[in-house]
Design an enzyme around this catalytic site. Structure first.
Site, PDB file in Angstrom:
ATOM      1  N   ASN A 152       0.799  -1.233   0.000  1.00  0.00           N
ATOM      2  CA  ASN A 152       0.000   0.000   0.000  1.00  0.00           C
ATOM      3  C   ASN A 152       0.831   1.282   0.000  1.00  0.00           C
ATOM      4  O   ASN A 152       0.396   2.294  -0.531  1.00  0.00           O
ATOM      5  CB  ASN A 152      -1.004  -0.005   1.157  1.00  0.00           C
ATOM      6  CG  ASN A 152      -0.354  -0.214   2.499  1.00  0.00           C
ATOM      7  OD1 ASN A 152       0.814  -0.586   2.569  1.00  0.00           O
ATOM      8  ND2 ASN A 152      -1.090   0.026   3.556  1.00  0.00           N
ATOM      9  N   GLU A 249       4.841  -4.752  11.833  1.00  0.00           N
ATOM     10  CA  GLU A 249       3.773  -3.770  11.599  1.00  0.00           C
ATOM     11  C   GLU A 249       2.669  -4.497  10.857  1.00  0.00           C
ATOM     12  O   GLU A 249       2.760  -4.692   9.644  1.00  0.00           O
ATOM     13  CB  GLU A 249       4.301  -2.605  10.747  1.00  0.00           C
ATOM     14  CG  GLU A 249       5.308  -1.723  11.443  1.00  0.00           C
ATOM     15  CD  GLU A 249       4.691  -0.885  12.543  1.00  0.00           C
ATOM     16  OE1 GLU A 249       3.448  -0.834  12.656  1.00  0.00           O
ATOM     17  OE2 GLU A 249       5.450  -0.300  13.319  1.00  0.00           O
ATOM     18  N   CYS A 283      -3.443   0.325   6.900  1.00  0.00           N
ATOM     19  CA  CYS A 283      -3.504  -0.621   8.019  1.00  0.00           C
ATOM     20  C   CYS A 283      -4.190  -0.045   9.251  1.00  0.00           C
ATOM     21  O   CYS A 283      -4.871  -0.744   9.971  1.00  0.00           O
ATOM     22  CB  CYS A 283      -2.102  -1.068   8.372  1.00  0.00           C
ATOM     23  SG  CYS A 283      -1.013   0.342   8.599  1.00  0.00           S
TER      24      CYS A 283
HETATM   25  P1  NDP Z   1       1.187  -9.765   3.191  1.00  0.00           P
HETATM   26  O1  NDP Z   1       1.263 -10.160   4.606  1.00  0.00           O
HETATM   27  O2  NDP Z   1       0.500 -10.650   2.230  1.00  0.00           O
HETATM   28  O3  NDP Z   1       2.654  -9.514   2.613  1.00  0.00           O
HETATM   29  C1  NDP Z   1       3.573  -8.645   3.222  1.00  0.00           C
HETATM   30  C2  NDP Z   1       4.960  -8.906   2.665  1.00  0.00           C
HETATM   31  O4  NDP Z   1       5.456 -10.135   3.198  1.00  0.00           O
HETATM   32  C3  NDP Z   1       5.014  -9.048   1.148  1.00  0.00           C
HETATM   33  O5  NDP Z   1       6.205  -8.476   0.673  1.00  0.00           O
HETATM   34  C4  NDP Z   1       4.995 -10.547   0.977  1.00  0.00           C
HETATM   35  O6  NDP Z   1       5.502 -10.949  -0.258  1.00  0.00           O
HETATM   36  C5  NDP Z   1       5.876 -10.991   2.118  1.00  0.00           C
HETATM   37  N1  NDP Z   1       5.703 -12.380   2.541  1.00  0.00           N
HETATM   38  C6  NDP Z   1       4.627 -13.194   2.352  1.00  0.00           C
HETATM   39  N2  NDP Z   1       4.851 -14.403   2.924  1.00  0.00           N
HETATM   40  C7  NDP Z   1       6.085 -14.343   3.496  1.00  0.00           C
HETATM   41  C8  NDP Z   1       6.871 -15.276   4.256  1.00  0.00           C
HETATM   42  N3  NDP Z   1       6.437 -16.492   4.562  1.00  0.00           N
HETATM   43  N4  NDP Z   1       8.091 -14.866   4.685  1.00  0.00           N
HETATM   44  C9  NDP Z   1       8.549 -13.617   4.417  1.00  0.00           C
HETATM   45  N5  NDP Z   1       7.842 -12.712   3.691  1.00  0.00           N
HETATM   46  C10 NDP Z   1       6.625 -13.061   3.248  1.00  0.00           C
HETATM   47  O7  NDP Z   1       0.523  -8.297   3.199  1.00  0.00           O
HETATM   48  P2  NDP Z   1       0.022  -7.438   1.981  1.00  0.00           P
HETATM   49  O8  NDP Z   1       1.155  -7.117   1.079  1.00  0.00           O
HETATM   50  O9  NDP Z   1      -1.197  -8.092   1.429  1.00  0.00           O
HETATM   51  O10 NDP Z   1      -0.393  -6.077   2.736  1.00  0.00           O
HETATM   52  C11 NDP Z   1      -1.590  -5.918   3.412  1.00  0.00           C
HETATM   53  C12 NDP Z   1      -1.405  -6.160   4.905  1.00  0.00           C
HETATM   54  O11 NDP Z   1      -0.377  -5.336   5.400  1.00  0.00           O
HETATM   55  C13 NDP Z   1      -2.644  -5.782   5.694  1.00  0.00           C
HETATM   56  O12 NDP Z   1      -2.909  -6.756   6.675  1.00  0.00           O
HETATM   57  C14 NDP Z   1      -2.250  -4.483   6.352  1.00  0.00           C
HETATM   58  O13 NDP Z   1      -2.957  -4.204   7.524  1.00  0.00           O
HETATM   59  C15 NDP Z   1      -0.806  -4.682   6.592  1.00  0.00           C
HETATM   60  N6  NDP Z   1      -0.150  -3.388   6.743  1.00  0.00           N
HETATM   61  C16 NDP Z   1       0.294  -3.010   7.985  1.00  0.00           C
HETATM   62  C17 NDP Z   1       0.852  -1.766   8.182  1.00  0.00           C
HETATM   63  C18 NDP Z   1       1.375  -1.347   9.519  1.00  0.00           C
HETATM   64  O14 NDP Z   1       2.219  -0.455   9.561  1.00  0.00           O
HETATM   65  N7  NDP Z   1       0.943  -1.917  10.621  1.00  0.00           N
HETATM   66  C19 NDP Z   1       0.957  -0.810   7.079  1.00  0.00           C
HETATM   67  C20 NDP Z   1       0.516  -1.325   5.819  1.00  0.00           C
HETATM   68  C21 NDP Z   1      -0.038  -2.567   5.674  1.00  0.00           C
HETATM   69  P3  NDP Z   1       4.445 -11.209  -1.443  1.00  0.00           P
HETATM   70  O15 NDP Z   1       3.651  -9.952  -1.565  1.00  0.00           O
HETATM   71  O16 NDP Z   1       5.295 -11.451  -2.604  1.00  0.00           O
HETATM   72  O17 NDP Z   1       3.612 -12.381  -1.010  1.00  0.00           O
END
Ligand code: NDP
Length: 483
Positions: A152, A249, A283
């Site tokens: 995002n 986060e 988020c």
């Molecule tokens: P994901 O949890 O699907 O992915 C986050 C990142 O982790 C991506 O780069 C993803 O890669 C990677 N990833 C996935 N599986 C693994 C693994 N097993 N080991 C290491 N890395 C991994 O989140 P989204 O990208 O869908 O984002 C949305 C989520 O993020 C929402 O829940 C939102 O609330 C949260 N968020 C939290 C924030 C905060 O500051 N608290 C701010 C912004 C968002 P890939 O995409 O290639 O699968």
């Protein structure tokens, strides 16, 4: 604009490609068209990035903090100079309207670089006198940090993690979400141009498996993830294997409480900012909007009226103020939640449908008469869907606001000063807002409690999470021993 980067990865101060890696098509969410093609990191690329970060770290940490800070501040200046181009790119990467990206993304990234650049030289240890003896502490870097980002806020996340890490003398390997892989490369390029030595900030692309391989590598000392709770659990567990430092986060389902005495216009503004900015893909969004009964009709009336000013269309058009969601998959997920809301008996006040445009547009959607047990009131949706819930009393609403496994943010709108502070004290959340919502200045700590995460980003608090204290005991007299 040609958004195809020179190559997929930025390692050791240069762009590098390895076409053996799985193909990543970058899709412009406003049209569904492929606008660039990259490749996921192969094992060789992951190894190269970590080797480079490991090799650069000692040298980078040996610079004075003032010198490191200067690099970060120079990078902030470059980001601000290039704000327009970076905002256009952020809009292509995410689909968020230029009206937002031009004032939020590269600018908040630059804020982080400037803030931690300025703070770097003030990161010190302390002196603890023990009679004639004394202890002094050294605040030392952790080593190689891995950053993993959500889709995002790709520029902001790359900077929020990179700036404090580099200020403390760490190096970083950052993996953006494969959905939005373009912006972090620009952050790496700019840091390098600003004088960061090769290897200090590296970016590699990839799906979850690449992130997973970074987390368990022996060269890695810290992992900072922005993502969902399920991914957070996996990454936290994997990092625990090597007792690595973590910042998590994660997601949220935050409450936004509006009392009868609140200013209706301000409360509606807060609810709009906390639900529809970035098409709801934030988020900390206050997606459970608790509205006291006496103000409910006025609130819904003004909210509906103001939603008539939503302008959708090409997000690059500066007049457009509402973009698509990030992907077809995300649109399907959000539509699934909207269907659940209807099925479980919530009142659909407005929205709920796809928009007749190319790309992944969904109308801003408001449900009223939502109850605490409904799916749309319990699960994080991450799209433009607001749930309005009724309440009567302060005690009741606080208990209901806290009745969630998440604890990222919470907000209250009221004219009663003492009630506002009572609510802020009672909320189980890492970040609270009084008569505002979703501000995230770099000077203030940001992060979650409960399932929403551990650690804090931004502010002086972030320094704690990118450094460690070494205590050095100094004896000034002869040493006695039992034999
Ligand atoms: P994901 O949890 O699907 O992915 C986050 C990142 O982790 C991506 O780069 C993803 O890669 C990677 N990833 C996935 N599986 C693994 C693994 N097993 N080991 C290491 N890395 C991994 O989140 P989204 O990208 O869908 O984002 C949305 C989520 O993020 C929402 O829940 C939102 O609330 C949260 N968020 C939290 C924030 C905060 O500051 N608290 C701010 C912004 C968002 P890939 O995409 O290639 O699968």
């Amino acid at each position: 604009m040609n958004v195809q980067p020179q190559a997929s990865h930025f390692i050791d101060g240069a762009y590098i490609e390895d076409t053996q890696g799985e193909r990543i098509d970058v899709i412009y969410p406003a049209t569904g068209a492929v606008i660039a093609t990259l490749h996921s990191a192969t094992t060789a690329i992951v190894d190269q990035a970590l080797a480079s970060a490991k090799c650069a770290q000692k040298e980078w940490a040996s610079w004075t903090a003032t010198e490191r800070g200067r690099v970060l501040r120079r990078a902030a200046d470059i980001m601000r100079e290039r704000n327009h181009a970076l905002s256009v790119l952020e809009t292509y990467d995410t689909g968020k309207p230029y009206q937002e990206t031009s004032v939020v993304d590269a600018t908040s990234g630059a804020d982080a670089l400037e803030y931690f650049g300025g703070l770097a030289a003030s990161i010190t240890g302390e002196h603890i006198q023990l009679g004639d003896d004394f202890v002094y502490t050294r605040r030392e870097p952790l080593g190689v940090c891995v950053g993993i980002g959500a889709w995002n806020y790709p520029t902001q996340i790359a900077c929020w993690k990179g700036a404090p890490a580099l200020a403390c003398g760490n190096t970083m390997v950052f993996k953006p979400s494969e959905t939005t892989p373009l912006c972090a490369l620009k952050v790496a390029e700019i840091l390098h141009e600003a004088g960061a030595p090769a290897g200090v900030y590296n970016v590699i692309q990839g799906y979850g498996a690449v992130g997973a391989s970074l987390v368990t590598d022996a060269r890695v000392d810290k992992v900072s993830l922005t993502g969902s709770v399920p991914t957070g659990r996996k990454v936290y567990q994997a990092a625990a294997e090597g007792i690595r430092h973590v910042t998590m986060e994660l997601g949220g389902k935050s409450p936004l409480v509006i009392f009868d005495d609140a200013d209706v216009e301000n409360a509606v503004s807060g609810a709009i900012l906390g639900n529809f900015y970035s098409s709801g893909q934030v988020c900390s969004n206050g997606t459970r909007v608790f509205v006291q009964r006496g103000i409910k009709d006025a609130f819904l009336k003004r909210l509906t009226a103001r939603l008539a000013d939503v302008k959708m269309g090409d997000p690059q058009d500066p007049d457009v103020n509402f973009g698509p969601v990030v992907s077809e998959r995300q649109r399907d997920i959000v539509e699934g939640f909207i269907a659940k809301g209807v099925e479980e008996g919530a009142t659909l006040v407005t929205g709920g449908k796809r928009v007749d445009l190319d790309g992944f547009f969904l109308e801003p959607t408001v449900f009223a008469d939502v109850t605490d047990d409904m799916t749309i009131a319990r699960d994080e949706i991450f799209g433009p869907v607001m749930s309005v819930l009724d309440f009567e009393t302060e005690d009741e609403v606080l208990a209901r606001a806290n009745d969630t496994a998440f604890g990222l943010a919470a907000g209250v709108f009221t004219a009663d000063l003492t009630r506002a502070h009572r609510m802020a004290a009672g909320f189980e959340a890492g970040t609270c807002y009084i008569n505002t919502y979703n501000d995230a200045p770099v000077e203030a700590p940001f992060g979650g409690s409960k399932l929403s995460g551990v650690g804090r980003e931004n502010s002086k608090a972030a320094i704690e999470h990118y450094s460690q204290i070494k205590g050095v005991y100094v004896r000034m007299r002869d040493l006695e021993a039992p034999f």
